[in-house]
Scaffold this active site. Structure first.
Site, PDB file in Angstrom:
ATOM      1  N   ASP A   1      -1.589  57.779 -22.008  1.00 56.04           N
ATOM      2  CA  ASP A   1      -0.214  57.431 -22.383  1.00 56.04           C
ATOM      3  C   ASP A   1       0.280  56.163 -21.693  1.00 56.04           C
ATOM      4  O   ASP A   1       1.466  56.023 -21.396  1.00 56.04           O
ATOM      5  CB  ASP A   1       0.749  58.602 -22.091  1.00 56.04           C
ATOM      6  CG  ASP A   1       0.309  59.857 -22.804  1.00 56.04           C
ATOM      7  OD1 ASP A   1      -0.051  59.744 -23.982  1.00 56.04           O
ATOM      8  OD2 ASP A   1       0.282  60.920 -22.170  1.00 56.04           O
TER       9      ASP A   1
ATOM     10  N   HIS B   1      -1.660  57.764 -30.234  1.00 55.04           N
ATOM     11  CA  HIS B   1      -1.434  56.352 -29.934  1.00 55.04           C
ATOM     12  C   HIS B   1      -0.214  55.872 -30.710  1.00 55.04           C
ATOM     13  O   HIS B   1      -0.211  55.828 -31.927  1.00 55.04           O
ATOM     14  CB  HIS B   1      -2.692  55.540 -30.255  1.00 55.04           C
ATOM     15  CG  HIS B   1      -3.810  55.828 -29.280  1.00 55.04           C
ATOM     16  ND1 HIS B   1      -5.042  55.240 -29.344  1.00 55.04           N
ATOM     17  CD2 HIS B   1      -3.840  56.633 -28.200  1.00 55.04           C
ATOM     18  CE1 HIS B   1      -5.790  55.687 -28.334  1.00 55.04           C
ATOM     19  NE2 HIS B   1      -5.086  56.539 -27.641  1.00 55.04           N
TER      20      HIS B   1
HETATM   21  P1  IMP Z   1      -7.680  68.214 -24.095  1.00 52.41           P
HETATM   22  O1  IMP Z   1      -8.150  66.817 -24.189  1.00 52.41           O
HETATM   23  O2  IMP Z   1      -6.813  68.642 -25.251  1.00 52.41           O
HETATM   24  O3  IMP Z   1      -8.811  69.173 -23.828  1.00 52.41           O
HETATM   25  O4  IMP Z   1      -6.731  68.318 -22.798  1.00 52.41           O
HETATM   26  C1  IMP Z   1      -7.222  68.189 -21.477  1.00 52.41           C
HETATM   27  C2  IMP Z   1      -6.213  67.465 -20.599  1.00 52.41           C
HETATM   28  O5  IMP Z   1      -6.151  66.099 -21.001  1.00 52.41           O
HETATM   29  C3  IMP Z   1      -4.783  68.007 -20.684  1.00 52.41           C
HETATM   30  O6  IMP Z   1      -4.164  67.839 -19.423  1.00 52.41           O
HETATM   31  C4  IMP Z   1      -4.133  67.079 -21.701  1.00 52.41           C
HETATM   32  O7  IMP Z   1      -2.729  67.034 -21.538  1.00 52.41           O
HETATM   33  C5  IMP Z   1      -4.792  65.758 -21.336  1.00 52.41           C
HETATM   34  N1  IMP Z   1      -4.844  64.830 -22.481  1.00 52.41           N
HETATM   35  C6  IMP Z   1      -5.677  64.882 -23.540  1.00 52.41           C
HETATM   36  N2  IMP Z   1      -5.450  63.860 -24.380  1.00 52.41           N
HETATM   37  C7  IMP Z   1      -4.471  63.129 -23.830  1.00 52.41           C
HETATM   38  C8  IMP Z   1      -3.816  61.923 -24.215  1.00 52.41           C
HETATM   39  O8  IMP Z   1      -4.096  61.295 -25.241  1.00 52.41           O
HETATM   40  N3  IMP Z   1      -2.838  61.464 -23.375  1.00 52.41           N
HETATM   41  C9  IMP Z   1      -2.536  62.112 -22.217  1.00 52.41           C
HETATM   42  N4  IMP Z   1      -3.115  63.236 -21.810  1.00 52.41           N
HETATM   43  C10 IMP Z   1      -4.082  63.751 -22.614  1.00 52.41           C
HETATM   44 MG    MG Z   2      -0.768  59.267 -25.850  1.00 52.77          MG
END
Ligand code: IMP
Ligand code: MG
Length: 373
Positions: A12, A40
């Site tokens: 982010d 995004h």
């Molecule tokens: P997952 O990728 O859904 O398995 O989530 C694993 C961790 O990565 C969690 O803490 C999510 O909040 C974080 N996360 C996954 N994708 C993003 C993203 O695009 N931006 C920020 N955090 C992310």
């Molecule tokens: Mg994001």
């Protein structure tokens, strides 16, 4: 010059806007990791768009092609949904989308499993972890093994989507300018992030090679960070703001709510030890500093973490880090003519040892500025 854009911290950071702006200088924008866990956010003509699977290319520019690499995990129905949505504004956009048929498919079972089992990590519930588990346990379905007569594949073809590997496109890619768009950030990387509070893929430049682009050569690796830090989901966050009033203010002014899940993002201060760790782990050669207008709206001194009690050399060092802070004066304008901003940039560059090459504000797509003279 082939360029990789990476999130430097916990995602982010505004990579979408950075990729969107830079894409006009490139022939291809290529996603290589993650899946629909990423959101995004792009502002095009002041209208907000969120891409989860589609690269953040500027679709107004018809020469730019998009590639979805095999290091990703993809739910074809979600991809179709995003293409249908984008086609409302850009009717032929599907013809510019290429997907590696070797990519792993995300299924409904993966999503159900994520929801049932991964709450303690605070995942996005998009089935990402379970899909990568299927991949490494050698039981995944690859896109090329899906029946080509299945509706969703037929629809994707109908929209003009092509299924080709990087080597199928070798000659063209070798003669093109490539922009690689990372998802998440180095501190969420499965190898070097704050394990187990991480996503399940390579968020470093390693992901570009994992997607099979070893033959193209990489010129520059840009790491994107905001001038403050956010994190969604659970896990260590050494510089998390303890003053909930200031954190709440930054969250509100900076719209720090998850693009995919709508969750409140945790807010904290720029963490130079974490930034240096990330730059060194993945070879970041230049930084992009985003959302500088947000701190310009904060009317008090801004803490910046300039060290922990111990220099982090492993992901485990972030779990009990004791940050030390310096405060800087807020700037009026994120411009080198503003002394406070110049001091802030100088602090980052001298601590991290990497130049800040670009700065940008939040929503205004024309606020992107190069600091190189
Ligand atoms: P997952 O990728 O859904 O398995 O989530 C694993 C961790 O990565 C969690 O803490 C999510 O909040 C974080 N996360 C996954 N994708 C993003 C993203 O695009 N931006 C920020 N955090 C992310
Ligand atoms: Mg994001």
């Amino acid at each position: 010059m082939n360029t990789v854009i990476l999130g430097a911290l916990w995602g982010d950071e505004g990579k979408g806007a950075v990729v969107h702006h830079l894409s006009k200088n490139f022939d291809w924008v290529i996603r290589f990791n993650g899946g629909a866990n990423s959101g995004h956010t792009i502002y095009r003509d002041r209208v907000k768009y969120v891409h989860s699977l589609l690269p953040s290319a500027d679709f107004r520019n018809e020469k730019i092609k998009c590639f979805l690499g095999s290091g990703m995990v993809i739910d074809p129905n979600q991809l179709l949904g995003e293409i249908v949505e984008a086609s409302r504004t850009f009717p032929k956009v599907g013809e510019r989308i290429y997907v590696d048929p070797d990519v792993v498919i995300v299924t409904q079972e993966h999503k159900d499993h994520d929801r049932r089992k991964n709450g303690h990590i605070g995942t996005t519930n998009r089935g990402i972890g379970p899909a990568y588990v299927s991949k490494v346990s050698r039981s995944a379905v690859r896109l090329r093994n899906v029946d080509p007569d299945e509706d969703v594949i037929a629809h994707l073809r109908h929209y003009g989507v092509k299924f080709m590997t990087p080597l199928d496109l070798k000659e063209e890619l070798l003669n093109s300018n490539l922009l690689f768009e990372g998802a998440q950030g180095v501190m969420l990387d499965v190898n070097h992030g704050t394990y187990p509070f991480v996503t399940s893929c390579d968020c470093t430049v390693g992901g570009v090679l994992a997607s099979g682009f070893g033959f193209v050569g990489i010129g520059e690796i840009l790491g994107v960070t905001k001038c403050y830090v956010t994190r969604v989901g659970e896990g260590p966050f050494p510089t998390e703001a303890t003053d909930i009033r200031v954190a709440g203010m930054i969250r509100e002014v900076g719209h720090e709510y998850g693009a995919v899940t709508g969750r409140d993002r945790r807010v904290g201060w720029l963490d130079l030890p974490a930034l240096r760790y990330a730059c060194e782990k993945t070879g970041i050669s230049g930084l992009v500093l985003t959302k500088n207008d947000i701190l310009a709206k904060v009317d008090e001194e801004i803490p910046v973490c300039i060290g922990y009690d111990k220099t982090p050399t492993s992901f485990s060092d972030f779990f009990d880090a004791k940050p030390k802070y310096l405060t800087v004066y807020p700037w009026e304008k994120a411009d080198l003519s503003d002394e406070s901003f110049r001091t802030f940039i100088g602090l980052i560059e001298s601590y991290v040892g990497v130049p800040v090459k670009y700065v940008t504000d939040g929503v205004d797509e024309n606020s992107f500025r190069s600091l190189e003279t």
